[in-house]
Design a protein around this motif. Structure first.
Motif, PDB file in Angstrom:
ATOM      1  N   GLU A 109       0.814  -1.209   0.000  1.00  0.00           N
ATOM      2  CA  GLU A 109       0.000   0.000   0.000  1.00  0.00           C
ATOM      3  C   GLU A 109       0.854   1.268   0.000  1.00  0.00           C
ATOM      4  O   GLU A 109       1.982   1.281   0.474  1.00  0.00           O
ATOM      5  CB  GLU A 109      -0.954  -0.006   1.197  1.00  0.00           C
ATOM      6  N   GLU A 110       0.234   2.339  -0.516  1.00  0.00           N
ATOM      7  CA  GLU A 110       0.960   3.574  -0.770  1.00  0.00           C
ATOM      8  C   GLU A 110       0.920   4.524   0.416  1.00  0.00           C
ATOM      9  O   GLU A 110       0.279   5.570   0.386  1.00  0.00           O
ATOM     10  CB  GLU A 110       0.382   4.261  -2.022  1.00  0.00           C
ATOM     11  N   TYR A 111       1.577   4.144   1.501  1.00  0.00           N
ATOM     12  CA  TYR A 111       1.768   5.081   2.605  1.00  0.00           C
ATOM     13  C   TYR A 111       2.996   4.648   3.406  1.00  0.00           C
ATOM     14  O   TYR A 111       3.523   3.561   3.200  1.00  0.00           O
ATOM     15  CB  TYR A 111       0.530   5.182   3.489  1.00  0.00           C
ATOM     16  N   ASN A 130       8.607  -6.580  -6.171  1.00  0.00           N
ATOM     17  CA  ASN A 130       7.955  -7.408  -7.200  1.00  0.00           C
ATOM     18  C   ASN A 130       6.586  -6.826  -7.557  1.00  0.00           C
ATOM     19  O   ASN A 130       5.642  -7.544  -7.853  1.00  0.00           O
ATOM     20  CB  ASN A 130       7.835  -8.852  -6.712  1.00  0.00           C
ATOM     21  N   GLN A 131       6.478  -5.508  -7.494  1.00  0.00           N
ATOM     22  CA  GLN A 131       5.260  -4.814  -7.921  1.00  0.00           C
ATOM     23  C   GLN A 131       5.449  -4.327  -9.356  1.00  0.00           C
ATOM     24  O   GLN A 131       6.557  -4.164  -9.834  1.00  0.00           O
ATOM     25  CB  GLN A 131       5.011  -3.587  -7.032  1.00  0.00           C
ATOM     26  N   GLY A 132       4.354  -4.032  -9.988  1.00  0.00           N
ATOM     27  CA  GLY A 132       4.411  -3.369 -11.288  1.00  0.00           C
ATOM     28  C   GLY A 132       4.608  -4.275 -12.477  1.00  0.00           C
ATOM     29  O   GLY A 132       4.614  -3.813 -13.617  1.00  0.00           O
ATOM     30  N   SER A 141       5.739   1.809 -12.435  1.00  0.00           N
ATOM     31  CA  SER A 141       4.839   2.783 -11.815  1.00  0.00           C
ATOM     32  C   SER A 141       4.656   2.585 -10.317  1.00  0.00           C
ATOM     33  O   SER A 141       3.865   3.274  -9.715  1.00  0.00           O
ATOM     34  CB  SER A 141       3.471   2.715 -12.491  1.00  0.00           C
ATOM     35  N   ASP A 142       5.381   1.660  -9.705  1.00  0.00           N
ATOM     36  CA  ASP A 142       5.141   1.411  -8.280  1.00  0.00           C
ATOM     37  C   ASP A 142       6.445   1.167  -7.527  1.00  0.00           C
ATOM     38  O   ASP A 142       6.701   0.074  -7.031  1.00  0.00           O
ATOM     39  CB  ASP A 142       4.177   0.241  -8.089  1.00  0.00           C
ATOM     40  N   SER A 143       7.232   2.221  -7.430  1.00  0.00           N
ATOM     41  CA  SER A 143       8.449   2.118  -6.637  1.00  0.00           C
ATOM     42  C   SER A 143       8.114   2.172  -5.148  1.00  0.00           C
ATOM     43  O   SER A 143       7.009   2.546  -4.766  1.00  0.00           O
ATOM     44  CB  SER A 143       9.420   3.244  -6.988  1.00  0.00           C
ATOM     45  N   GLY A 144       9.058   1.790  -4.312  1.00  0.00           N
ATOM     46  CA  GLY A 144       8.937   1.923  -2.870  1.00  0.00           C
ATOM     47  C   GLY A 144      10.123   2.710  -2.338  1.00  0.00           C
ATOM     48  O   GLY A 144      11.056   3.014  -3.086  1.00  0.00           O
ATOM     49  N   THR A 145      10.072   3.045  -1.049  1.00  0.00           N
ATOM     50  CA  THR A 145      11.146   3.831  -0.457  1.00  0.00           C
ATOM     51  C   THR A 145      11.467   3.321   0.944  1.00  0.00           C
ATOM     52  O   THR A 145      10.558   2.991   1.707  1.00  0.00           O
ATOM     53  CB  THR A 145      10.744   5.322  -0.343  1.00  0.00           C
ATOM     54  N   ILE A 175       9.227   2.501   5.857  1.00  0.00           N
ATOM     55  CA  ILE A 175       9.121   2.026   4.474  1.00  0.00           C
ATOM     56  C   ILE A 175       7.816   2.547   3.875  1.00  0.00           C
ATOM     57  O   ILE A 175       6.800   2.652   4.557  1.00  0.00           O
ATOM     58  CB  ILE A 175       9.190   0.485   4.410  1.00  0.00           C
ATOM     59  N   HIS A 176       7.891   2.884   2.581  1.00  0.00           N
ATOM     60  CA  HIS A 176       6.695   3.271   1.812  1.00  0.00           C
ATOM     61  C   HIS A 176       6.494   2.215   0.748  1.00  0.00           C
ATOM     62  O   HIS A 176       7.414   1.847   0.040  1.00  0.00           O
ATOM     63  CB  HIS A 176       6.911   4.646   1.169  1.00  0.00           C
ATOM     64  N   GLY A 177       5.228   1.718   0.640  1.00  0.00           N
ATOM     65  CA  GLY A 177       4.955   0.632  -0.291  1.00  0.00           C
ATOM     66  C   GLY A 177       4.875   1.053  -1.728  1.00  0.00           C
ATOM     67  O   GLY A 177       4.731   0.204  -2.595  1.00  0.00           O
TER      68      GLY A 177
HETATM   69 CA    CA Z   1       4.692   2.641  -4.460  1.00  0.00          CA
END
Ligand code: CA
Ligand code: CA
Ligand code: CA
Length: 177
Positions: A109-111, A130-132, A141-145, A175-177
């Motif tokens: 998830e994106e938070y 392993n997203q995107g 389109s779906d990096s994480g941090t 972590i950000h998803g």
């Molecule tokens: Ca993301």
């Protein structure tokens, strides 16, 4: 004097934004901030639901069928459940040890999540995003941090992985998803 009796309002809203440290594991509730109690994999499904498992196989069996309950004409192939370095499709995974070893936490998830809630502060040594992925490749389109709590972040581009975080080893607090 009566004008001073206004109730405090800051507390509840802040509490609601905290990730839950409680998770379900083998039919009971455990507090990950205290102990994983033998769990090897924990998946953060939402702000209010975390599920833990004794193995990758157990996690995949519980989580993957959500998208493939039946053979519904998408070709019947296994692509929607393909794992990479033990990280299932559509998930961002972090690992306790280098080379994708040890305990695993997974998100999508994106938070921002506080790793302290799950006993994982300063433990992350490798990761897989392993997203995107899709039939035709990676959407990008779906990096994480990863964050260290002091402004030093690391981007985890989708469809990439790191077996060893080097100087960032055991430093991630968020972590950000
Ligand atoms: Ca993301
Ligand atoms: Ca995501
Ligand atoms: Ca580690």
């Amino acid at each position: 004097m009566s004008g001073l009796a206004s109730p405090a309002t800051a507390g509840p809203s802040q509490q609601m934004l905290r990730d839950p440290s409680l998770a379900s594991f083998q039919g009971r509730t455990i507090d990950l901030s205290k102990s994983w109690e033998g769990a090897r994999v924990c998946a953060v499904l939402s702000r209010t639901e975390v599920r833990c498992y004794a193995s990758n196989e157990e996690a995949s069996a519980d989580l993957a069928p959500r998208s493939t309950p039946t053979n519904t004409g998408r070709g019947g192939g296994p692509i929607s459940t393909l794992a990479w370095h033990g990280c299932d499709n559509d998930w961002l995974c972090i690992y306790e040890h280098a080379d994708f070893g040890g305990r695993k936490l997974q998100f999508n998830e994106e938070y921002w999540h506080d790793l302290d809630e799950w006993g994982f502060v300063d433990q992350t040594s490798s990761w897989v995003n392993n997203q995107g992925g899709s039939w035709t490749g990676c959407s990008g389109s779906d990096s994480g941090t990863l964050g260290d709590g002091a402004g030093d972040n690391r981007t985890m581009t989708d469809c990439t992985a790191s077996a060893n975080l080097g100087s960032y080893n055991d430093r991630a607090e968020d972590i950000h998803g």
